[in-house]
Design an enzyme around this catalytic site. Structure first.
Site, mmCIF file in Angstrom:
data_model
loop_
_atom_site.group_PDB
_atom_site.id
_atom_site.type_symbol
_atom_site.label_atom_id
_atom_site.label_comp_id
_atom_site.label_asym_id
_atom_site.label_seq_id
_atom_site.Cartn_x
_atom_site.Cartn_y
_atom_site.Cartn_z
ATOM 1 N N ASN A 13 22.128 3.916 66.794
ATOM 2 C CA ASN A 13 21.975 2.720 65.957
ATOM 3 C C ASN A 13 21.602 3.017 64.507
ATOM 4 O OD1 ASN A 13 19.433 3.617 66.419
ATOM 5 N ND2 ASN A 13 18.574 1.648 67.082
ATOM 6 N N ASP A 58 19.158 4.614 63.044
ATOM 7 C CA ASP A 58 17.785 4.677 62.519
ATOM 8 C C ASP A 58 17.310 6.130 62.368
ATOM 9 O OD1 ASP A 58 17.355 5.416 65.117
ATOM 10 O OD2 ASP A 58 15.830 3.892 65.548
ATOM 11 N N ASP A 78 18.503 8.340 70.833
ATOM 12 C CA ASP A 78 18.040 7.293 71.749
ATOM 13 C C ASP A 78 18.812 7.302 73.065
ATOM 14 O OD1 ASP A 78 20.509 6.040 71.014
ATOM 15 O OD2 ASP A 78 19.528 5.360 69.162
ATOM 16 N N ASP A 137 9.870 13.738 81.852
ATOM 17 C CA ASP A 137 8.771 14.639 81.572
ATOM 18 C C ASP A 137 7.490 13.980 82.086
ATOM 19 O OD1 ASP A 137 7.272 16.717 80.225
ATOM 20 O OD2 ASP A 137 8.990 16.868 78.871
ATOM 21 N N ASP A 155 4.642 18.794 82.599
ATOM 22 C CA ASP A 155 4.144 19.312 81.331
ATOM 23 C C ASP A 155 2.757 19.933 81.450
ATOM 24 O OD1 ASP A 155 4.437 19.274 78.292
ATOM 25 O OD2 ASP A 155 2.484 18.321 78.558
ATOM 26 N N GLU A 182 5.762 23.532 84.343
ATOM 27 C CA GLU A 182 5.540 24.348 83.146
ATOM 28 C C GLU A 182 4.239 25.096 83.366
ATOM 29 O OE1 GLU A 182 5.238 24.081 78.274
ATOM 30 O OE2 GLU A 182 4.111 22.704 79.505
ATOM 31 N N HIS A 188 12.256 23.096 73.710
ATOM 32 C CA HIS A 188 11.838 22.367 72.503
ATOM 33 C C HIS A 188 10.574 22.929 71.865
ATOM 34 C CE1 HIS A 188 9.279 20.938 75.621
ATOM 35 N NE2 HIS A 188 8.508 20.346 74.752
ATOM 36 N N ASP A 189 9.932 23.893 72.516
ATOM 37 C CA ASP A 189 8.718 24.512 71.962
ATOM 38 C C ASP A 189 8.988 25.896 71.377
ATOM 39 O OD1 ASP A 189 7.052 22.431 72.816
ATOM 40 O OD2 ASP A 189 6.645 23.399 74.742
HETATM 41 O O1 TEU Z 1 3.599 22.631 76.104
HETATM 42 C C1 TEU Z 1 2.501 23.293 76.677
HETATM 43 C C2 TEU Z 1 2.054 24.461 75.929
HETATM 44 O O2 TEU Z 1 1.324 25.265 76.452
HETATM 45 C C3 TEU Z 1 2.388 24.492 74.470
HETATM 46 O O3 TEU Z 1 1.170 24.381 73.834
HETATM 47 C C4 TEU Z 1 3.031 25.695 73.964
HETATM 48 O O4 TEU Z 1 2.219 26.828 74.186
HETATM 49 C C5 TEU Z 1 3.216 25.472 72.489
HETATM 50 O O5 TEU Z 1 4.015 24.321 72.315
HETATM 51 C C6 TEU Z 1 3.872 26.611 71.791
HETATM 52 O O6 TEU Z 1 3.847 26.348 70.413
HETATM 53 C C7 TEU Z 1 3.830 21.327 76.510
HETATM 54 C C8 TEU Z 1 5.016 20.724 75.785
HETATM 55 O O7 TEU Z 1 6.174 21.440 76.126
HETATM 56 C C9 TEU Z 1 4.745 20.692 74.322
HETATM 57 O O8 TEU Z 1 5.842 20.210 73.601
HETATM 58 C C10 TEU Z 1 3.551 19.810 74.114
HETATM 59 O O9 TEU Z 1 3.174 19.854 72.764
HETATM 60 C C11 TEU Z 1 2.363 20.221 74.969
HETATM 61 O O10 TEU Z 1 2.714 20.496 76.319
HETATM 62 C C12 TEU Z 1 1.365 19.119 75.023
HETATM 63 O O11 TEU Z 1 1.846 18.075 75.812
HETATM 64 CA CA CA Z 2 18.316 5.433 67.267
#
Ligand code: TEU
Ligand code: CA
Length: 559
Positions: free
Chosen positions: A23, A25, A29, A98, A201, A258, A330-331
């Site tokens: 959309n 923004d 989404d 998640d 998580d 995780e 994503h981390d």
């Molecule tokens: O990550 C858990 C975690 O241990 C993270 O702190 C990781 O070590 C860090 O992101 C590395 O830079 C999970 C999620 O995947 C993360 O995106 C969240 O920020 C975190 O939990 C808190 O919910």
């Molecule tokens: Ca959007």
């Protein structure tokens, strides 16, 4: 290990904010995701994990949940979510959400009520402590995102609450059975709706070493890493088993934990036939070279190190359970930027890395954009950075004496924005991700690296991922590539990562040459077929194969 319905599948992680904006923004989404389900199906995906889309202030990009039973309007509506489940299931796709229950948001009503009445029911949902002016905090742990884990409870001068992550992520008190009931209720509510499972998580953090105490400081700030107490905390299994029995098991849900700090002897408890989870991630490559001192003390991972850690995990897991294999999420930085030595990134080397990890024993995961060979992001100023952990790490590096230039380079290497830049759909404006202004900037390399360019190119990284997935689940080779034993081959040969997958009917040999130079590899048996190759030729002669730079092949050996 018992066979499970998901063992032959390919899993995919979506980071909704950066996947597809419907959309304009600037924020990805649910309708955007729905519009790409056919794309994912075509890639060979079966299981999709969505990073959090619940109502959230997005202080930690949705890992700070203010309402577990509502979709954040920025991501869509509950009707969109229902439609996603329906459309996914129609296509034979499974959806995992998640599950973020170590903490919630400070804007969750539980926390607001705890602030109103710390001695009431909701005060006991959190870890609160009385600390008078001038008195020490209950412990000296450092939060994962920097600073003490204790902050003042809003509205109270002499009360503090615990947050092992950001201060907007107060930890939930799992010792309290009332809290656990609320959590189980919420999980069952989602599973009853038709959700197929969860990624769990930071789940290991739900058990704290109590009573709170100080550990030896590991930096000049006088604080210590949370890991010290995690190491001492006993009894997380009680919570995990209870949660499994009350929620996941009755629904036959798929769960992926995780977990960062498991000990090898705990693997059967976590992912054995009667384990707490269906699977968990292998983070041995992720954590390699890390230091409690900060990113400036991190050590690079070489192909030899990488080989060592993946084979170690494979040997430990063996037939206990099914581990989840990743090169990024994503981390993390982009896998191709981390595991391929700097300067060697190419279509060929990206395919080489892909083949290497994809055929390890376990469930292969693709993180969005990985299938295109997306790379880390260049940064010119700290102001461009969104990720809260990078912002903290930057300061830590400066405090440790790094120059601003070197500190920025660390963020380019390890920062979480690398994986969070929008998906590169095409070479048009904003890489086809949005008609508006993207919430996080697009990696400028989208002109070259994008789906439209790769989709119809039989030699693209994308085409390679499609082949990897199709071959693994093919009737012909799944006995070896899914179920077969993994046995390292010539592990001492430098820059070669090689292993057998031995099934009942087929013996496969996966060879990957992690260097630009050629590599002559002896073959243990005659080759029946070259079933996958990231170059056009395979030079096989007299029981030897001459691999080109970053060549990677999957061979079927004769019996
Ligand atoms: O990550 C858990 C975690 O241990 C993270 O702190 C990781 O070590 C860090 O992101 C590395 O830079 C999970 C999620 O995947 C993360 O995106 C969240 O920020 C975190 O939990 C808190 O919910
Ligand atoms: Ca959007």
């Amino acid at each position: 290990m018992k066979k499970q319905w998901w063992h032959e599948m390919t899993a995919y992680q979506i980071y909704p904010k950066s996947f597809c904006d419907s959309n304009g923004d600037g924020i990805g989404d649910l309708p955007g995701i729905i519009s790409k389900l056919d794309y994912l199906k075509d890639l060979g995906v079966d299981i999709i994990w969505l990073s959090p889309i619940y109502v959230s202030p997005l202080a930690d990009q949705g890992y700070d949940i203010a309402d577990y039973r509502q979709i954040d309007p920025r991501f869509g509506t509950m009707e969109d979510m229902d439609r996603l489940l329906e459309e996914a299931h129609k296509r034979g796709l499974y959806i995992l959400m998640d599950l973020v229950v170590n903490h919630c948001s400070d804007e969750h009503e539980w926390f607001k009520k705890a602030c109103e009445d710390p001695d009431g029911k909701y005060g006991k949902f959190f870890y609160l402590a009385d600390v008078k002016e001038g008195e020490p905090l209950p412990c000296n742990w450092r939060s994962y995102f920097g600073g003490p884990v204790w902050d003042k409870l809003p509205g109270h001068e002499d009360k503090y609450y615990l947050h092992v992550f950001h201060k907007k992520q107060p930890d939930l008190n799992w010792e309290n059975p009332d809290l656990r009931e609320e959590v189980y209720d919420m999980i069952n509510w989602w599973l009853d709706k038709g959700l197929d499972g969860f990624r769990l998580d930071a789940i290991i953090n739900i058990k704290k070493a109590l009573p709170f105490k100080n550990y030896e400081p590991d930096r000049d700030d006088g604080l210590c890493s949370v890991h010290h107490q995690l190491h001492e905390a006993v009894g997380v299994g009680h919570f995990l088993r209870e949660m499994r029995d009350r929620t996941f098991r009755p629904h036959n849900a798929l769960t992926v934990g995780e977990v960062f700090n498991e000990k090898p002897e705990e693997l059967p408890d976590f992912i054995g036939d009667d384990g707490y989870f269906s699977s968990m991630y292998d983070f041995s490559g992720t954590v390699f070279g890390q230091s409690q001192k900060g990113w400036q003390a991190y050590q690079d991972i070489t192909p030899e190190d990488y080989k060592h850690v993946i084979f170690k995990t494979q040997a430990e897991v063996a037939d206990i359970g099914f581990i989840s294999n990743i090169i990024e999420n994503h981390d993390e930085p982009r896998g191709v930027s981390r595991y391929i030595p700097e300067g060697d990134q190419s279509v060929t080397s990206k395919k080489c890395l892909a083949t290497t990890y994809f055929y390890l024993k376990g469930l292969p995961w693709i993180y969005q954009g990985q299938e295109l060979g997306m790379e880390n992001l260049k940064i010119t100023s700290i102001d461009e950075v969104d990720d809260i952990s990078s912002i903290d790490a930057y300061q830590v590096a400066l405090d440790a004496g790094c120059s601003p230039k070197d500190a920025l380079h660390l963020i380019e290497k390890y920062g979480r924005d690398n994986a969070r830049t929008p998906f590169q759909w095409n070479d048009k404006e904003n890489a086809g991700f949005t008609d508006g202004t993207p919430w996080l900037r697009i990696n400028p390399n989208y002109k070259e690296i994008n789906l439209a360019a790769e989709e119809n190119d039989p030699d693209s990284v994308f085409a390679h991922y499609k082949k990897l997935s199709a071959l693994r689940k093919s009737d012909e080779y799944k006995d070896a590539l899914v179920y077969g034993d993994l046995i390292p081959y010539l592990p001492e040969k430098e820059n070669l990562i090689a292993y057998y997958r031995k099934g009942e009917d087929h013996t496969m040999l996966i060879l990957s040459n992690f260097q630009n130079a050629q590599c002559l590899v002896p073959l243990p048996k005659p080759v029946k077929a070259v079933v996958l190759n990231n170059l056009s030729d395979a030079v096989i002669q007299d029981n030897e194969i001459l691999l080109g730079g970053y060549q990677s092949v999957v061979l079927e050996l004769s019996e």
